[in-house]
Design a protein around this motif. Structure first.
Motif, PDB file in Angstrom:
ATOM      1  N   ASN A 192       0.830  -1.199   0.000  1.00 22.14           N
ATOM      2  CA  ASN A 192       0.000   0.000   0.000  1.00 22.14           C
ATOM      3  C   ASN A 192       0.869   1.257   0.000  1.00 22.14           C
ATOM      4  O   ASN A 192       0.615   2.209  -0.749  1.00 22.14           O
ATOM      5  CB  ASN A 192      -0.925  -0.024   1.230  1.00 22.14           C
ATOM      6  N   ILE A 193       1.898   1.276   0.819  1.00 25.16           N
ATOM      7  CA  ILE A 193       2.796   2.435   0.856  1.00 25.16           C
ATOM      8  C   ILE A 193       3.452   2.634  -0.505  1.00 25.16           C
ATOM      9  O   ILE A 193       3.477   3.738  -1.050  1.00 25.16           O
ATOM     10  CB  ILE A 193       3.883   2.267   1.938  1.00 25.16           C
ATOM     11  N   TYR A 194       3.966   1.547  -1.055  1.00 24.99           N
ATOM     12  CA  TYR A 194       4.722   1.642  -2.303  1.00 24.99           C
ATOM     13  C   TYR A 194       3.833   2.053  -3.475  1.00 24.99           C
ATOM     14  O   TYR A 194       4.252   2.834  -4.336  1.00 24.99           O
ATOM     15  CB  TYR A 194       5.405   0.311  -2.608  1.00 24.99           C
ATOM     16  N   ASN A 195       2.607   1.550  -3.519  1.00 28.65           N
ATOM     17  CA  ASN A 195       1.744   1.814  -4.667  1.00 28.65           C
ATOM     18  C   ASN A 195       0.943   3.100  -4.553  1.00 28.65           C
ATOM     19  O   ASN A 195       0.584   3.683  -5.578  1.00 28.65           O
ATOM     20  CB  ASN A 195       0.790   0.628  -4.890  1.00 28.65           C
ATOM     21  N   ASP A 208       6.127  -7.635   3.304  1.00 27.09           N
ATOM     22  CA  ASP A 208       5.662  -8.326   2.109  1.00 27.09           C
ATOM     23  C   ASP A 208       6.696  -8.096   1.004  1.00 27.09           C
ATOM     24  O   ASP A 208       7.788  -7.594   1.269  1.00 27.09           O
ATOM     25  CB  ASP A 208       4.248  -7.884   1.687  1.00 27.09           C
ATOM     26  N   ALA A 209       6.354  -8.440  -0.213  1.00 25.72           N
ATOM     27  CA  ALA A 209       7.319  -8.369  -1.314  1.00 25.72           C
ATOM     28  C   ALA A 209       7.773  -6.943  -1.610  1.00 25.72           C
ATOM     29  O   ALA A 209       8.787  -6.740  -2.289  1.00 25.72           O
ATOM     30  CB  ALA A 209       6.711  -8.995  -2.566  1.00 25.72           C
ATOM     31  N   TYR A 210       7.039  -5.942  -1.098  1.00 27.68           N
ATOM     32  CA  TYR A 210       7.351  -4.549  -1.409  1.00 27.68           C
ATOM     33  C   TYR A 210       8.169  -3.861  -0.312  1.00 27.68           C
ATOM     34  O   TYR A 210       8.573  -2.713  -0.480  1.00 27.68           O
ATOM     35  CB  TYR A 210       6.059  -3.770  -1.667  1.00 27.68           C
ATOM     36  N   ALA A 256      14.899   0.485  -0.653  1.00 29.61           N
ATOM     37  CA  ALA A 256      15.639   0.944  -1.835  1.00 29.61           C
ATOM     38  C   ALA A 256      15.294   2.395  -2.178  1.00 29.61           C
ATOM     39  O   ALA A 256      16.123   3.129  -2.727  1.00 29.61           O
ATOM     40  CB  ALA A 256      15.347   0.039  -3.024  1.00 29.61           C
ATOM     41  N   ALA A 257      14.063   2.807  -1.841  1.00 31.37           N
ATOM     42  CA  ALA A 257      13.630   4.172  -2.134  1.00 31.37           C
ATOM     43  C   ALA A 257      14.172   5.192  -1.144  1.00 31.37           C
ATOM     44  O   ALA A 257      14.013   6.401  -1.336  1.00 31.37           O
ATOM     45  CB  ALA A 257      12.105   4.239  -2.167  1.00 31.37           C
ATOM     46  N   GLY A 258      14.802   4.715  -0.059  1.00 32.15           N
ATOM     47  CA  GLY A 258      15.392   5.638   0.911  1.00 32.15           C
ATOM     48  C   GLY A 258      14.729   5.658   2.265  1.00 32.15           C
ATOM     49  O   GLY A 258      15.088   6.459   3.133  1.00 32.15           O
ATOM     50  N   CYS A 259      13.732   4.770   2.475  1.00 31.66           N
ATOM     51  CA  CYS A 259      13.057   4.710   3.768  1.00 31.66           C
ATOM     52  C   CYS A 259      13.804   3.782   4.724  1.00 31.66           C
ATOM     53  O   CYS A 259      14.489   2.855   4.302  1.00 31.66           O
ATOM     54  CB  CYS A 259      11.633   4.156   3.607  1.00 31.66           C
ATOM     55  N   ARG A 260      13.647   4.038   5.983  1.00 35.74           N
ATOM     56  CA  ARG A 260      13.982   3.039   6.992  1.00 35.74           C
ATOM     57  C   ARG A 260      12.728   2.188   7.165  1.00 35.74           C
ATOM     58  O   ARG A 260      11.627   2.737   7.287  1.00 35.74           O
ATOM     59  CB  ARG A 260      14.366   3.722   8.304  1.00 35.74           C
ATOM     60  N   TYR A 261      12.887   0.888   7.142  1.00 35.44           N
ATOM     61  CA  TYR A 261      11.708   0.017   7.223  1.00 35.44           C
ATOM     62  C   TYR A 261      11.668  -0.708   8.560  1.00 35.44           C
ATOM     63  O   TYR A 261      12.668  -1.299   8.986  1.00 35.44           O
ATOM     64  CB  TYR A 261      11.697  -1.004   6.079  1.00 35.44           C
ATOM     65  N   VAL A 262      10.508  -0.659   9.218  1.00 34.31           N
ATOM     66  CA  VAL A 262      10.298  -1.353  10.487  1.00 34.31           C
ATOM     67  C   VAL A 262       9.066  -2.242  10.346  1.00 34.31           C
ATOM     68  O   VAL A 262       7.955  -1.734  10.103  1.00 34.31           O
ATOM     69  CB  VAL A 262      10.095  -0.362  11.653  1.00 34.31           C
ATOM     70  N   PRO A 263       9.219  -3.559  10.461  1.00 42.76           N
ATOM     71  CA  PRO A 263       8.053  -4.447  10.318  1.00 42.76           C
ATOM     72  C   PRO A 263       7.182  -4.450  11.561  1.00 42.76           C
ATOM     73  O   PRO A 263       7.652  -4.216  12.672  1.00 42.76           O
ATOM     74  CB  PRO A 263       8.699  -5.823  10.111  1.00 42.76           C
ATOM     75  N   ILE A 264       5.885  -4.696  11.355  1.00 42.40           N
ATOM     76  CA  ILE A 264       4.960  -4.866  12.468  1.00 42.40           C
ATOM     77  C   ILE A 264       3.985  -5.977  12.112  1.00 42.40           C
ATOM     78  O   ILE A 264       3.556  -6.093  10.964  1.00 42.40           O
ATOM     79  CB  ILE A 264       4.196  -3.557  12.785  1.00 42.40           C
ATOM     80  N   GLN A 265       3.667  -6.794  13.086  1.00 45.88           N
ATOM     81  CA  GLN A 265       2.668  -7.842  12.879  1.00 45.88           C
ATOM     82  C   GLN A 265       1.283  -7.217  13.018  1.00 45.88           C
ATOM     83  O   GLN A 265       0.968  -6.590  14.019  1.00 45.88           O
ATOM     84  CB  GLN A 265       2.847  -8.954  13.912  1.00 45.88           C
ATOM     85  N   MET A 266       0.467  -7.369  11.973  1.00 45.13           N
ATOM     86  CA  MET A 266      -0.858  -6.752  11.985  1.00 45.13           C
ATOM     87  C   MET A 266      -1.807  -7.548  11.096  1.00 45.13           C
ATOM     88  O   MET A 266      -1.545  -7.721   9.916  1.00 45.13           O
ATOM     89  CB  MET A 266      -0.771  -5.302  11.468  1.00 45.13           C
ATOM     90  N   GLU A 267      -2.897  -8.043  11.668  1.00 44.79           N
ATOM     91  CA  GLU A 267      -3.924  -8.706  10.875  1.00 44.79           C
ATOM     92  C   GLU A 267      -4.823  -7.636  10.273  1.00 44.79           C
ATOM     93  O   GLU A 267      -5.329  -6.767  10.981  1.00 44.79           O
ATOM     94  CB  GLU A 267      -4.755  -9.651  11.752  1.00 44.79           C
ATOM     95  N   ASN A 268      -5.012  -7.703   8.949  1.00 42.07           N
ATOM     96  CA  ASN A 268      -5.835  -6.683   8.294  1.00 42.07           C
ATOM     97  C   ASN A 268      -7.310  -6.838   8.590  1.00 42.07           C
ATOM     98  O   ASN A 268      -8.082  -5.890   8.491  1.00 42.07           O
ATOM     99  CB  ASN A 268      -5.608  -6.717   6.781  1.00 42.07           C
TER     100      ASN A 268
END
Length: 375
Positions: free
Chosen positions: A12-15, A38-40, A46-58
């Motif tokens: 969602n962020i990437y798109n 996820d795959a994104y 690569a786009a310059g963000c720091r990425y932090v994962p979180i477990q979240m059920e949609n």
């Protein structure tokens, strides 16, 4: 400033939010993307963000799981220490906001669509409304993607009007999404619907309308691009959907990362959804110069000037949808071309993504000034 952007998927962020992310990076802010992996996710890095994962059920509304989600948000926010948090989708908007309040961090929220909360009225929706009312006392700003959603939240006293503003959807990059240099009409006229295969997107109505159209004009092509989603009671079963495909009512295109290429090959884009924020796919279709047929409901109706760049149809009415599809099909080439040009004008004058970026930067600068962190 360190700015966190929090959504229910990295996809969602990437798109949908990368133009805003890039604008923040250009302003020399540090951007932290917080979302389930996820795959994104690597694309964000690569786009310059720091990425932090979180477990979240949609999906799902388990009180225990939701309490644990607030705890996870709080733990991440305290560790990352952002100066401000931008939140999207229902769970970050609610549980992320509560966690941010506990952590003492200001938030800007974005209600990009109401989903089933207002479409289906049940115990779950009542609980969701109560949670919105609790959480939305705390953001410094709540953005909506259409005036109807804003008015609904204010009417139900879920948020104070003074905290709200309206964006032109998520905006569209009108420099990237441009019409084909030469107008052409497909020999086999092609309608395209872009959506997940959910009941609330109007897939059943599109199937029924396609059946009506193809009985009268067998050569017309009716296509659907989007992922299958059998979750809960909102997703159409794969066996049911594929039976329609086998019947020949429609062509299923699956999914793609290059939606624009598929839109450019179509003659008209259709979305008979029951309610939306402001659909990104319709903004893309408009920017690419395609006529649009959409339901006369909040979120969709904003993208169509009836009779100019397309037609509005009645919600949950396959017969009316088919009639509007036939109207577009029956247009002469020059009329079809003029409708496409009208869509492009609407995208440029109303939905250009710079309008969205400017509003976000203005609120962020206000927060920074108050905190004494404006460079």
């Amino acid at each position: 400033m360190r700015i966190a952007i929090v959504i229910n998927t990295s996809w969602n962020i990437y798109n949908f939010r990368m133009s805003l992310v890039q604008a923040l990076l250009q302003e020399r802010h540090e951007v932290v993307a917080i979302a389930p992996p996820d795959a994104y996710s690597n694309y964000l890095i690569a786009a310059g963000c720091r990425y932090v994962p979180i477990q979240m059920e949609n999906k799902g509304t388990s009180p225990l799981q939701d309490t644990l989600l607030v705890k996870r948000f709080y733990s991440i926010y305290k560790k990352v220490q952002p100066d401000i948090i931008l939140q999207y989708t229902i769970k970050p908007n609610i549980y992320g906001t509560l966690a941010a309040k506990l952590a003492g961090i200001p938030t800007i929220n974005n209600v990009s669509g109401l989903g089933t909360v207002f479409i289906v009225r049940n115990l779950v929706s009542k609980v969701a409304l109560g949670l919105y009312r609790l959480a939305f006392r705390f953001p410094v700003k709540v953005f909506f993607q259409n005036h109807d959603d804003q008015a609904l939240f204010v009417h139900y006293k879920l948020v104070k009007l003074c905290l709200t503003d309206v964006l032109p959807g998520s905006g569209i990059d009108t420099k990237k999404f441009v019409p084909a240099p030469v107008f052409s009409r497909n020999p086999a006229f092609t309608f395209l619907m872009i959506a997940r295969v959910l009941y609330e997107k109007g897939v059943v109505e599109y199937v029924e309308a396609s059946r009506i159209i193809k009985q009268k004009y067998p050569h017309v092509r009716c296509q659907l691009l989007g992922g299958l989603d059998e979750a809960g009671n909102i997703g159409i079963k794969k066996t049911t959907f594929m039976a329609w495909v086998t019947e020949g009512v429609m062509e299923y295109l699956g999914t793609t990362d290059d939606v624009a290429a598929v839109i450019l090959k179509s003659d008209c884009v259709v979305l008979p959804s029951y309610r939306e924020g402001t659909p990104k796919t319709l903004l893309e279709a408009a920017a690419l110069g395609k006529p649009i047929i959409a339901t006369n409901v909040p979120g969709c109706k904003e993208t169509v000037i009836d009779g100019e760049n397309g037609y509005l149809c009645e919600v949950r009415n396959a017969t009316d949808l088919a009639a509007k599809m036939e109207q577009v099909y029956s247009l002469a080439d020059d009329q079809l071309q003029q409708m496409g040009k009208a869509s492009r004008r609407l995208a440029v004058t109303k939905f250009d993504e710079q309008f969205v970026i400017d509003k976000y930067l203005a609120v962020i600068n206000t927060v920074a000034t108050k905190a004494g962190k404006l460079k």
